[in-house]
Each structure stands twice: as C-alpha cells, then as structure tokens.
Design a protein around this motif. Sequence first.
Motif, mmCIF file in Angstrom:
data_model
loop_
_atom_site.group_PDB
_atom_site.id
_atom_site.type_symbol
_atom_site.label_atom_id
_atom_site.label_comp_id
_atom_site.label_asym_id
_atom_site.label_seq_id
_atom_site.Cartn_x
_atom_site.Cartn_y
_atom_site.Cartn_z
ATOM 1 N N ASN A 1 0.873 -1.366 -0.026
ATOM 2 C CA ASN A 1 -0.026 0.188 -0.248
ATOM 3 C C ASN A 1 0.745 1.152 0.043
ATOM 4 N N LYS B 1 1.985 1.850 -3.499
ATOM 5 C CA LYS B 1 0.791 1.934 -4.170
ATOM 6 C C LYS B 1 0.290 3.502 -4.052
ATOM 7 N N TYR B 2 0.301 3.952 -2.944
ATOM 8 C CA TYR B 2 -0.387 5.509 -2.675
ATOM 9 C C TYR B 2 0.549 6.305 -2.446
ATOM 10 N N ASP C 1 4.678 6.157 5.077
ATOM 11 C CA ASP C 1 5.055 6.646 3.847
ATOM 12 C C ASP C 1 4.804 8.282 3.929
ATOM 13 N N ILE D 1 -4.471 9.883 4.109
ATOM 14 C CA ILE D 1 -6.202 9.119 4.279
ATOM 15 C C ILE D 1 -6.807 10.290 5.104
ATOM 16 N N ILE E 1 -11.210 2.368 5.930
ATOM 17 C CA ILE E 1 -10.331 1.327 5.180
ATOM 18 C C ILE E 1 -10.019 -0.092 5.657
ATOM 19 N N TYR F 1 -13.445 -1.786 0.974
ATOM 20 C CA TYR F 1 -13.459 -0.291 0.892
ATOM 21 C C TYR F 1 -12.088 0.215 0.299
ATOM 22 N N ARG F 2 -12.536 1.060 -0.508
ATOM 23 C CA ARG F 2 -11.443 1.656 -1.409
ATOM 24 C C ARG F 2 -11.732 3.240 -1.608
ATOM 25 N N LEU F 3 -10.771 3.992 -1.360
ATOM 26 C CA LEU F 3 -10.916 5.333 -1.538
ATOM 27 C C LEU F 3 -11.355 5.915 -2.866
ATOM 28 N N GLY G 1 -6.535 -2.908 -7.151
ATOM 29 C CA GLY G 1 -6.831 -3.539 -5.867
ATOM 30 C C GLY G 1 -8.174 -3.887 -5.598
ATOM 31 N N GLU G 2 -8.249 -4.599 -4.598
ATOM 32 C CA GLU G 2 -9.714 -5.306 -4.192
ATOM 33 C C GLU G 2 -10.037 -4.755 -3.050
ATOM 34 N N GLY G 3 -9.592 -3.714 -2.231
ATOM 35 C CA GLY G 3 -10.035 -3.243 -0.893
ATOM 36 C C GLY G 3 -10.073 -4.327 0.212
ATOM 37 N N LEU G 4 -9.078 -5.249 0.079
ATOM 38 C CA LEU G 4 -9.130 -6.400 0.852
ATOM 39 C C LEU G 4 -7.773 -6.579 1.591
ATOM 40 N N GLY G 5 -6.917 -5.673 1.457
ATOM 41 C CA GLY G 5 -5.371 -5.887 2.040
ATOM 42 C C GLY G 5 -5.544 -5.395 3.589
ATOM 43 N N LEU G 6 -6.184 -4.251 3.675
ATOM 44 C CA LEU G 6 -6.107 -3.953 5.392
ATOM 45 C C LEU G 6 -7.100 -4.965 6.027
ATOM 46 N N PHE H 1 0.971 3.451 9.668
ATOM 47 C CA PHE H 1 0.227 2.432 10.246
ATOM 48 C C PHE H 1 1.126 1.626 11.400
HETATM 49 P P1 ADP Z 1 -6.607 -1.823 -1.465
HETATM 50 O O1 ADP Z 1 -5.153 -1.324 -1.557
HETATM 51 O O2 ADP Z 1 -6.551 -3.175 -2.455
HETATM 52 O O3 ADP Z 1 -7.532 -0.891 -2.128
HETATM 53 P P2 ADP Z 1 -6.676 -2.058 1.006
HETATM 54 O O4 ADP Z 1 -7.536 -2.702 2.044
HETATM 55 O O5 ADP Z 1 -5.229 -2.519 1.259
HETATM 56 O O6 ADP Z 1 -7.116 -2.322 -0.505
HETATM 57 O O7 ADP Z 1 -6.757 -0.332 1.307
HETATM 58 C C1 ADP Z 1 -7.934 0.235 1.379
HETATM 59 C C2 ADP Z 1 -7.917 1.547 1.044
HETATM 60 O O8 ADP Z 1 -7.086 2.439 1.849
HETATM 61 C C3 ADP Z 1 -7.026 1.732 -0.196
HETATM 62 O O9 ADP Z 1 -7.969 1.672 -1.509
HETATM 63 C C4 ADP Z 1 -6.409 3.257 -0.254
HETATM 64 O O10 ADP Z 1 -7.560 4.162 -0.758
HETATM 65 C C5 ADP Z 1 -6.395 3.140 1.202
HETATM 66 N N1 ADP Z 1 -4.973 3.055 1.583
HETATM 67 C C6 ADP Z 1 -4.500 2.011 2.097
HETATM 68 N N2 ADP Z 1 -3.112 2.305 2.493
HETATM 69 C C7 ADP Z 1 -2.922 3.380 2.122
HETATM 70 C C8 ADP Z 1 -1.701 4.341 2.268
HETATM 71 N N3 ADP Z 1 -0.575 3.809 2.706
HETATM 72 N N4 ADP Z 1 -1.734 5.538 1.715
HETATM 73 C C9 ADP Z 1 -2.890 6.119 1.169
HETATM 74 N N5 ADP Z 1 -4.021 5.186 1.154
HETATM 75 C C10 ADP Z 1 -4.105 3.993 1.564
#
Ligand code: ADP
Length: 654
Positions: A558, A561-562, A588, A593, A601, A606-608, A615-620, A646
């Motif tokens: 993440n 990615k962000y 980072d 957020i 999140i 849930y994805r912003l 992404g699938e919104g599943l990682g967190l 985090f």
């Molecule tokens: P995914 O990354 O697959 O979308 P996650 O559950 O990992 O799913 O994250 C959910 C959402 O939280 C992401 O879509 C993103 O919008 C936000 N997010 C997660 N990590 C970060 C980060 N390090 N910086 C900014 N936004 C983040």
Amino acid sequence: MVPQPDILLAHADPAVRAALARTLGAAGHRVAEASSGDECLRLTAELRPAVALLAHTLPDLDGPAVCRALRAGQGTRHILCALIADAPLSGHDAAAQADLADAWLVRPFGDPELLALVRLLLRTSAAEQHRLLPAGAGLRLLRASAAEQIGSAGSEPIEVFYQNIVQTAMDGFWIVRASDARFLTVNDAYCHMSGYSRDELLAMCISDIEAIENPQDTAVRISRLRCQGHDCFETRHRRKDGTLFDVEVSVRVHAIERGEALIVVFARDITASKQAQETLRRSEARYRSLLSAIPDRVFRHDAEGRFTDYHAPRDTTLIMPPEMFLGKHYHEVVPPEISEPFAAALARARRSGQVERFEYDLPASDGTSHSFETRVVASEDQDVVTIVRNITDRRQAETAQEHLGKELARKNRELEQIVYVASHDLRSPLVNVQGFSRELQASLEELRHAIAALDIPAEQRAQIAFLTENDIPESLSYILTGVSKMDALLKGLLRLSRLGRAALCIAPIDVGQIIAETLIAFDFQIKQAGVRVELGALPRCKGDPLQVGQVFANLISNALKYLVPGRLGMITITGERADGMAVYCVADNGLGIAAEHQDKIFELYYRLDPARSEGEGLGLTIVRTIVDRHGGWVRIASTPGVGSQFFVALPETL
Ligand code: ADP
C-alpha cells in the motif's frame, strides 16, 4: 438468722462493757459482746463484724494480740480494729503498737468521741467495701491518725482522723448543709478537681458547681435524700474555668446535729471513663453504621464456634431467627452442607491467618436455588468472623455471559461457514458462465465466417454485421468483465475465510528479517518508482510467521501504491517495545487518508479511489484479521497530502 453485728465489743469488765454497749446500741449500732481475747477471736470469725472494739487489756489474749490474729486471718483481715487504752502509751510502746490497730481510743473519752470513732470506722469500712475509697486507703489513714493520737496522749479531738481521711482521699469529699446546700467542708481532691480554692468553695453552694441540675432539682434531691438516707448518681460539675467534668456522686445523710442535717458526699471524677465509654460508643456506632452499609450477612463466633453476634442487611432474610442460633455452636444449628465446608475453611483460616472462602447453594422458599459465598477470618484471639454474600445474581450473570460467549462463537463459525460455502460454491457456476461466454465468443467467430461466405444483399449484411461486430461482442465483454470481477471478489472472500479458519503456528519471529525478505520481493517496484526505504532496528515478536509476513507485505505494498506521483517516495519502517507488545510502524509520505475514511479502510472491499489504482480493497481487512487473531491491534495516523503511519502491535517475545 442473727443479723450481722456492726461491732464486736471486747472488754473484761462487765460493767464497762455494758455501758459501752448501751451507748453504741442507743446510736443504732448492732453490738456483739465478748469478755476475753479468745472469745473475741471466736466471735469475730463467726459473726464477721465490720469493727472490733477491743480493750487493750483482756484475759487470754490482750487487745494487740487479738488485732494481730484478726489481721492474720483470711476472713477477718478486713475487720477494722479499735483499741481502747486506759492511758496514753509511752513513746516506745506507742511507736511499736501504733500500727497494730486501725484506731485508738484513750481514756478518758466521752460518748460523742466513742460514737464519732465508731461511725468513722464503719463509714471507712463501707467506703472501702463499695470501693469509694481505694482498698486499704482508709485503713492507712486511720492508722496514721491513730499513731498520732496515741503519741499525743489522747488530747487530739477525733476530728483529726476525719480531717486526715477526707483531705488525703483521692475522691472529692464534701459536707454540705441540707437546708441551703452550702459547703461546710471540702477536701483537697475536690479543690483540685474543680479548680477552686477551699475558701472559694466554702463560700459556695451546690448550684454553683452543678452543671446539669437546677437549684430546684437539687432541693428535690436533697429532700428525697433525707427520706432514704443515701443515694448514688452521676452528674456533671462545672470547674472554675467553666469546663465541665463528669462525676459519680455517693451521698449519705450524715447526722442531724442541733436539728441540722448534714450531707456527706464523695464525688469521683469519671470524665476519663465517660470519655472512654463515649469513644467506645461512637466507634461502636461507626462500626454499626459501616456494617449496615455492607450488603452481606456477617456472623461472629467465639473460639469454640458458638455464634456470638450477627448482622443482616435490612432486605435480607436469615435461614433461621437469630434467637435460634445465637449462643449455639454452628454444628448444632447449621445444615451439614454449610457446616462441613465451614469447618474445613475455619481450619484453613486458623492455619493460614488468611481469609478463606467457600461457596454453596441453598433452596429458597420460592423453590428457586440461591448461591452463597462465605469468607471466614480467624482473629488472633480466636474470634471468628464469617461474611456471607448472596452471589446468585453474579452466578446468573456469569452463566449468561458464558452462554452468550458460546452463542457468539457458534454464530461466528456459522458465518465463516456461509462465507466459505458462498465464495467457494459460487465460483463453480461462475466458471460455467465464464466458460460458456468464451464458447459464445468462439461461436460468434464461426458465425462471422459463415455469414461472410453467404451471398446476401448488402443491406441485410450490414444489419447482421452490426450485431456480430458490435452488440454481441459488447454484451459478451460486459459478461466476461463482470464474471472476472465477481471471481476476484469471491477469491478474496475465500482467502479471508481461509485466513480466519487456518490454524496459527505461533513462534518467535525475527520481524526485521521478514521485512527484509518482503522488500526484496518488491525490489522491482521500489527501484522503478525511485523510492527510498529506511529500515530501523525491529524488536522480535511472537506469531505465525506466514501471517505476520502477509501483514507487512500488505502495508508495504500500500505504501508503494499510494505515493504522490512526482514526489520522491519515502518509506520508513521502525519498531519498539511498549506494554508487553512489539509495536511496528510503516510510514510513507504518500497521499494520506482523510480522517473520515481512516476507520473505514479496514472494512471489506473499501477503497478510497477505485479508479486510481488496482486493488480489491481487501489488504487492510486481512491485516486487521491477522493482527486481531494474534491478540494485537492496528491503528492509523494520517494526514492527506503528507503521508500515513500504520502502527501494528503484536505480542513481544524476548
Ligand atoms: P486496496 O489497496 O486493495 O485498495 P486495502 O484494504 O489495502 O485495499 O486499502 C484500502 C484503501 O485504503 C485503499 O484503496 C486506499 O484508498 C487506502 N490506503 C491504504 N493504504 C494507504 C496508504 N498507505 N496511503 C494512502 N491510502 C491508503
């Protein structure tokens, strides 16, 4: 029964004896007579008079010998002895014999002197008996006075005895005139008690020192006293400095001389004992009120196990009325289901000196069962305090909680099952849809070729071409996109469900090493994006290495990615120990957020900004599931446009 005589009179001369007995009898004394020393000893032992009045010279045993014998006898020790001497003793004899008798009468003496001496002896004896004088104090004084009197050849008046007694007594002493309650005599002890000088007191009357009774009450008391002769009561006196003190007063109508009644008063300062009583009463009241606030039943037992006291809160009942158990041994009154564990707890409490407890159930009158917890404490003096608490509600709450917990666990298992079955089983029809859609695509291709070979009018060909080149491929592409999206979602669900069900293999983990390996896996992306990664010294933790590795992989992915496009990316990974946990931080300098999204999140899917990145919104969600299963926590601190941190806490290991 012959009434106990006040006086035993021993004199060898019958005429003298008769005259003395007459004088004493006329004054109301009961007199027994003896003519010799032997007879005197026999009668005193038999009749136990208060006073022995002995001629110095007697047949068999003389007066001093009788005195000695009486002093030596167990039952006659307290009989006061007065010796009647015919002439003052010589200096040598006086010194030797002075201490023999409690009082001396030296001839010549008149009836008033005889009676005064006898009254004094009787009063001293009574005062000692009633403990108005300390035991022996009166005797010592009388003897001292007697010595003086013998030495001074009987010339001192009998009042010397009297003065000496009252002046030296530890209790206050006064004589008051009954008619106006004025002080006629006051001793030093009372002057000391009241703070007045003797002269001041002799100018005062009772109402000047009496702090409770008013003068009318005092007058009533005096007139009642004149009828009944004596009284004993408690009151309070006022000192010269205005302070009050409690006194116990013993009063006797002393004599009526020339029509004037005199009142003799012994006053004892009982302030200290009153205060002690009051302190005791207050502490008892405090103890009672404290006890009344305790919602438990409290019992006390003596060393033998008999109930001595109890306390029951107002709204509780006892298994039997107090009169049935107070004074009884617990074995006699308490059912064996309580008395047996009680005996065991008591033995433990006596051995350990600690509070020992046991629990039991008793049926209530309404047919329900009540649970009790009993605590037993044995004090050093073997007294036992037992505190009984009704724990029925607590037990019910515990049972309900246990039930609830089981129910929750069951529901959780059920849900996991549903998720698993749904995600797993839904995938097979989906595979069919996908497969047949591809089949359709292939058929469409064949259809296209078949139509191309047909000889049909151009208008018709154009119509068919619109279907085969646009409508059908477009629909097929929607179907396939939907299917693969659904497939991804179901795969995610399945992963999550598997994660929740997988057994944890807990072991000490070198998190630094795990992260270093993870960074190698992301090496390509890191280099491509030109991101700087800083890795601090990380504490070890306890957990499932695969799952913990997954947590950090998701967070680092993440963070990469962000990032903000065009800004030099920075990722810092640090850790420390805090409160028994190893707390790690993946930070980072990316998009950040907003506060309103920070909780969400972690929710499933849930994805912003779904369009912005893959992404699938599943990682967190996975991160939180894993951390929760390890008994840890995950938190976020983030500022949009600045970056995110985090924090992950996992049980530490040394
Ligand atoms: P995914 O990354 O697959 O979308 P996650 O559950 O990992 O799913 O994250 C959910 C959402 O939280 C992401 O879509 C993103 O919008 C936000 N997010 C997660 N990590 C970060 C980060 N390090 N910086 C900014 N936004 C983040």
